[in-house]
Design an enzyme around this catalytic site. Structure first.
Site, PDB file in Angstrom:
ATOM      1  CG  ASP A  37      12.001  91.694 177.737  1.00 52.75           C
ATOM      2  OD1 ASP A  37      12.069  90.287 177.694  1.00 52.75           O
ATOM      3  OD2 ASP A  37      10.959  92.104 176.920  1.00 52.75           O
ATOM      4  CD  GLU A  64       2.473  58.590 176.946  1.00 51.70           C
ATOM      5  OE1 GLU A  64       3.989  58.827 176.165  1.00 51.70           O
ATOM      6  OE2 GLU A  64       2.866  58.273 178.025  1.00 51.70           O
ATOM      7  CE  LYS A 112       2.008  57.602 166.179  1.00 47.38           C
ATOM      8  NZ  LYS A 112       2.759  58.587 165.571  1.00 47.38           N
ATOM      9  CG  ASP A 140       0.754  64.895 163.303  1.00 47.59           C
ATOM     10  OD1 ASP A 140       2.100  64.471 162.780  1.00 47.59           O
ATOM     11  OD2 ASP A 140      -0.035  65.228 162.539  1.00 47.59           O
ATOM     12  CE1 TYR A 178       8.522  60.037 172.500  1.00 46.29           C
ATOM     13  CE2 TYR A 178       7.111  61.949 172.059  1.00 46.29           C
ATOM     14  CZ  TYR A 178       8.108  61.083 171.653  1.00 46.29           C
ATOM     15  OH  TYR A 178       8.313  61.074 170.414  1.00 46.29           O
ATOM     16  CB  CYS A 235      -6.139  90.172 136.992  1.00 45.23           C
ATOM     17  SG  CYS A 235      -7.132  89.990 138.495  1.00 45.23           S
ATOM     18  CB  CYS A 282      -9.410  93.352 136.924  1.00 44.97           C
ATOM     19  SG  CYS A 282      -7.934  93.553 137.026  1.00 44.97           S
ATOM     20  CB  CYS A 327      -4.198  91.618 140.383  1.00 45.74           C
ATOM     21  SG  CYS A 327      -5.090  92.992 139.461  1.00 45.74           S
TER      22      CYS A 327
HETATM   23  S1  IVH Z   1       6.851  56.124 172.578  1.00 41.99           S
HETATM   24  C1  IVH Z   1       9.062  52.777 171.095  1.00 41.99           C
HETATM   25  N1  IVH Z   1       5.201  58.135 172.976  1.00 41.99           N
HETATM   26  O1  IVH Z   1       5.449  58.626 167.147  1.00 41.99           O
HETATM   27  C2  IVH Z   1       8.450  53.813 171.662  1.00 41.99           C
HETATM   28  N2  IVH Z   1       6.171  57.905 170.748  1.00 41.99           N
HETATM   29  O2  IVH Z   1       4.979  56.385 165.146  1.00 41.99           O
HETATM   30  C3  IVH Z   1       9.028  55.182 171.751  1.00 41.99           C
HETATM   31  N3  IVH Z   1       5.484  59.602 169.347  1.00 41.99           N
HETATM   32  O3  IVH Z   1       8.504  58.809 166.096  1.00 41.99           O
HETATM   33  C4  IVH Z   1       8.120  56.057 171.394  1.00 41.99           C
HETATM   34  N4  IVH Z   1       3.949  60.704 170.428  1.00 41.99           N
HETATM   35  O4  IVH Z   1       8.556  59.530 168.296  1.00 41.99           O
HETATM   36  C5  IVH Z   1       5.986  57.510 172.054  1.00 41.99           C
HETATM   37  N5  IVH Z   1       3.481  59.861 173.412  1.00 41.99           N
HETATM   38  C6  IVH Z   1       4.382  59.201 172.488  1.00 41.99           C
HETATM   39  C7  IVH Z   1       4.613  59.646 171.162  1.00 41.99           C
HETATM   40  C8  IVH Z   1       5.494  59.184 170.347  1.00 41.99           C
HETATM   41  C9  IVH Z   1       4.549  60.755 169.339  1.00 41.99           C
HETATM   42  C10 IVH Z   1       6.317  59.422 167.954  1.00 41.99           C
HETATM   43  C11 IVH Z   1       7.447  58.549 168.279  1.00 41.99           C
HETATM   44  C12 IVH Z   1       7.767  57.973 166.901  1.00 41.99           C
HETATM   45  C13 IVH Z   1       6.363  57.790 166.177  1.00 41.99           C
HETATM   46  C14 IVH Z   1       6.003  56.352 166.195  1.00 41.99           C
END
Ligand code: IVH
Length: 662
Positions: free
Chosen positions: A35, A112, A114, A116, A217, A398, A401, A414
């Site tokens: 900071d 790798e 996926k 969310d 990725y 409520c 009560c 309440c």
């Molecule tokens: S690769 C065509 N790697 O999942 C390949 N996508 O259902 C390019 N997503 O909207 C994407 N984790 O953005 C890739 N490790 C990962 C991912 C990933 C999440 C997303 C991606 C896409 C969706 C597809």
């Protein structure tokens, strides 16, 4: 100009520290030191009226936008083909092998997570982040550059000077979500909504407050860069200071892929971010070219999705529950249904507005979703006809009560905090809970019983209870009665931060309670603290500060605290009582299963002895206390020691810890 070169120097330093903190998780300076340097940068920027392209001050969030402009991606963002079983995965592997038969290149896969969250596409040119966009329909998304700039793991500048598009996923870490919700007036339902809502907010300052992360990725497009393999591309991203997830496994055949998936699935609880599956990608780029894409997704990648967890069921009723603060929360009573192997008969609806927004009505079929992480959530109505004919009734009184209710924002409250039973019981339960006064044996059910049988109507009344009051009660034997009396007595010696947390001040969770105790010396100082003093404390904003001031100004609260103190409750400021010890100033990480000690007790003991208990191992760690089945943290510590024989890091077990402490 000396000042300009000092500015460049500071920006480079701060970016390096940001990278260490957010990407490597290995900070080398304290927040306070950071900071100080940051403040110097801001003064210089004001003085010179210059803000460098990669200045961290560009991350605080610019002006509010009127609307999002559309953005055409250079390379389309394709979807991923999905499967749910290993049989389907093997079938895909067979299809891949068939399509590439006759080529000499060797097939291998990269596995790798996926993620969310919300997909983002970053455009850099001449080494600068010039645009960031949401995925949209894959061809056209929305420009969210100012929002994305607030994400500290997204580099504002890179060494690569040609045009490049980098794809990634924007996430809210689960620990960040938890901290955010502790103080939030309107808690976020889950980390995915937290991230998506923050990026799609027109005010980038709000995005900045959510403290998002982003893993990258994929390189979708690059002018002068051809990668031979996916792993080489990930190396390039890492070297360019992007945040690339560390859980990436190269597999030589589909059996290895399946083993890797099983291992990754096991680690569900260890992750601090959401995933909804695993992505398997062909590593070799020339094989990818042979495999090509359909109009929707590439043939060289496959998403192994965790069980789909969305079903429809009937909403049988909505009951309103009253919480500690008097807030009425609607609970959906559902026709019991199986969702991902779990029978669900209740789900939370957040508030009256949420019910209306989702257009769910008692008697209709609703969509119910249970994602890998979160409690079941109703996402909408599955029966349009019901919406026309049925009506929900907004509570006027409520349900506990009978007092009148009032609306504040999206919520209903309440109006009777003094004698509304569920509020009383919830307040006392919170006070007695493990993270607060830790009074063992006082479950919510027991407190309800004491409230009904003995008229217990406030936390201070606990300290007037006597053995004789309890022994005559239903299900109370001698032992149980005595244990509770002893536990209440023992709780009188408590720390100031747990006491403050136990009071149940609206919007004040454990972290804020601990910050308050650290910054103010005594309970008296906290009680007297003015709004202006409170907002000076980092992480305390207007809403929390107002909650604290209002709370202590309430006459009933003041009386209750006085009574607690007069009965012998003695909150001690743990900061002041910190002992100079072997552990003073040391950083300790605890991992694995402890057999002799309770993990929380050990952590709080170490903190009392002056240690900082950190969550991840780095070069700055002094001790790793490794219990049974210690995993990745132990491995990382071993690697650090192996890499530097002079490292101060020591791995110890519980016996060794005992020797050092006692
Ligand atoms: S690769 C065509 N790697 O999942 C390949 N996508 O259902 C390019 N997503 O909207 C994407 N984790 O953005 C890739 N490790 C990962 C991912 C990933 C999440 C997303 C991606 C896409 C969706 C597809």
């Amino acid at each position: 100009m000396a000042e300009k070169s000092r500015m460049k120097d500071i920006v480079a330093q701060l970016n390096e520290h940001n990278y260490r903190y957010y990407v490597l998780d290995e900070p080398t300076i304290s927040d306070k030191e950071y900071d100080q340097v940051y403040d110097e940068l801001i003064s210089l920027e004001e003085e010179l009226s210059i803000v460098l392209e990669d200045s961290p001050s560009r991350r605080v969030g610019g002006d509010t936008l009127k609307k999002f402009a559309t953005h055409k991606h250079i390379a389309p963002l394709l979807s991923l083909d999905k499967c749910k079983t290993f049989e389907e995965l093997r079938a895909w592997d067979n299809r891949v092998k068939k399509l590439i038969s006759g080529t000499n290149d060797k097939l291998d896969y990269v596995v790798e997570y996926k993620f969310d969250g919300l997909t983002i596409n970053l455009t850099y040119d001449d080494g600068k982040l010039i645009q960031a966009a949401t995925r949209g329909n894959g061809t056209v998304g929305e420009e969210v550059l100012e929002q994305v700039k607030t994400i500290k793991t997204v580099p504002l500048t890179i060494n690569y000077k040609h045009k490049i598009e980098v794809q990634g996923e924007c996430l809210m870490r689960l620990s960040v979500l938890e901290k955010y919700n502790e103080a939030a007036r309107e808690p976020l339902k889950n980390a995915r909504n937290g991230a998506a809502g923050a990026i799609r907010n027109l005010d980038p300052k709000i995005t900045a407050k959510r403290n998002l992360s982003a893993f990258c990725y994929n390189v979708g497009f690059s002018e002068h860069q051809n990668f031979k393999t996916h792993l080489a591309m990930l190396d390039f991203l890492r070297e360019s200071m992007f945040y690339v997830n560390e859980h990436i496994t190269q597999c030589l055949d589909i059996d290895e892929v399946i083993t890797a998936i099983e291992k990754m699935e096991e680690k569900v609880g260890e992750r601090d971010y959401l995933i909804d599956g695993i992505v398997i990608k062909v590593n070799n780029v020339s094989l990818r070219k042979i495999l090509g894409s359909t109009h929707k997704f590439p043939r060289w990648a496959m998403a192994y999705k965790f069980e789909a967890k969305e079903v429809t069921t009937k909403l049988e009723n909505i009951v309103w529950q009253v919480g500690r603060t008097g807030k009425l929360t609607p609970l959906a009573i559902l026709e019991p249904t199986d969702i991902g192997g779990v029978t669900v008969s209740r789900a939370t609806l957040n508030n009256w507005e949420d019910i209306n927004r989702k257009k769910v009505k008692i008697g209709c079929d609703v969509w119910l979703r249970r994602s890998n992480d979160v409690i079941p959530e109703i996402t909408g109505c599955a029966d349009e006809d019901c919406v026309e004919t049925m009506q929900n009734v907004k509570p006027v009184n409520c349900p506990a009560c009978g007092s009148k209710v009032f609306s504040k924002g999206a919520h209903i409250f309440c109006s009777n905090p003094l004698s509304c039973k569920p509020q009383l019981v919830a307040r006392i339960s919170h006070f007695a809970s493990r993270d607060a006064m830790n009074i063992e044996g006082l479950s919510e059910k027991t407190i309800q019983q004491l409230n009904e049988a003995l008229g217990l109507d406030g936390v201070a009344d606990l300290y007037e209870l006597e053995y004789e009051n309890l022994i005559g009660l239903d299900r109370f034997g001698e032992k149980k009665a005595q244990n509770i009396i002893d536990a209440i007595e023992a709780s009188k010696n408590c720390s100031l931060s747990t006491f403050i947390y136990g009071l149940g001040i609206p919007n004040v969770g454990k972290k804020t309670a601990s910050d308050l105790a650290k910054q103010c010396n005594t309970l008296e100082d906290i009680k007297k603290a003015q709004f202006e003093e409170l907002i000076e404390i980092s992480d305390i904003g207007d809403i929390v500060a107002k909650s604290i001031v209002d709370f202590f100004n309430d006459e009933t609260v003041a009386k209750s605290i006085d009574k607690l103190i007069s009965k012998g409750v003695n909150p001690v400021n743990e900061q002041a009582s910190e002992i100079k010890s072997f552990f003073s100033g040391k950083t300790v990480v605890v991992t694995g299963t402890l057999v002799k000690y309770d993990r929380r007790e050990i952590k709080s003991l170490l903190e009392k002895l002056g240690a900082t208990v950190a969550s991840s191992v780095s070069k700055n760690t002094d001790f790793l206390l490794a219990g049974e089945n210690a995993g990745s943290k132990l491995k990382k510590a071993e690697k650090i020691i192996e890499g530097n024989k002079k490292s101060k890091l020591q791995i110890i077990d519980e016996d060794k810890l005992e020797k050092l402490i006692f």
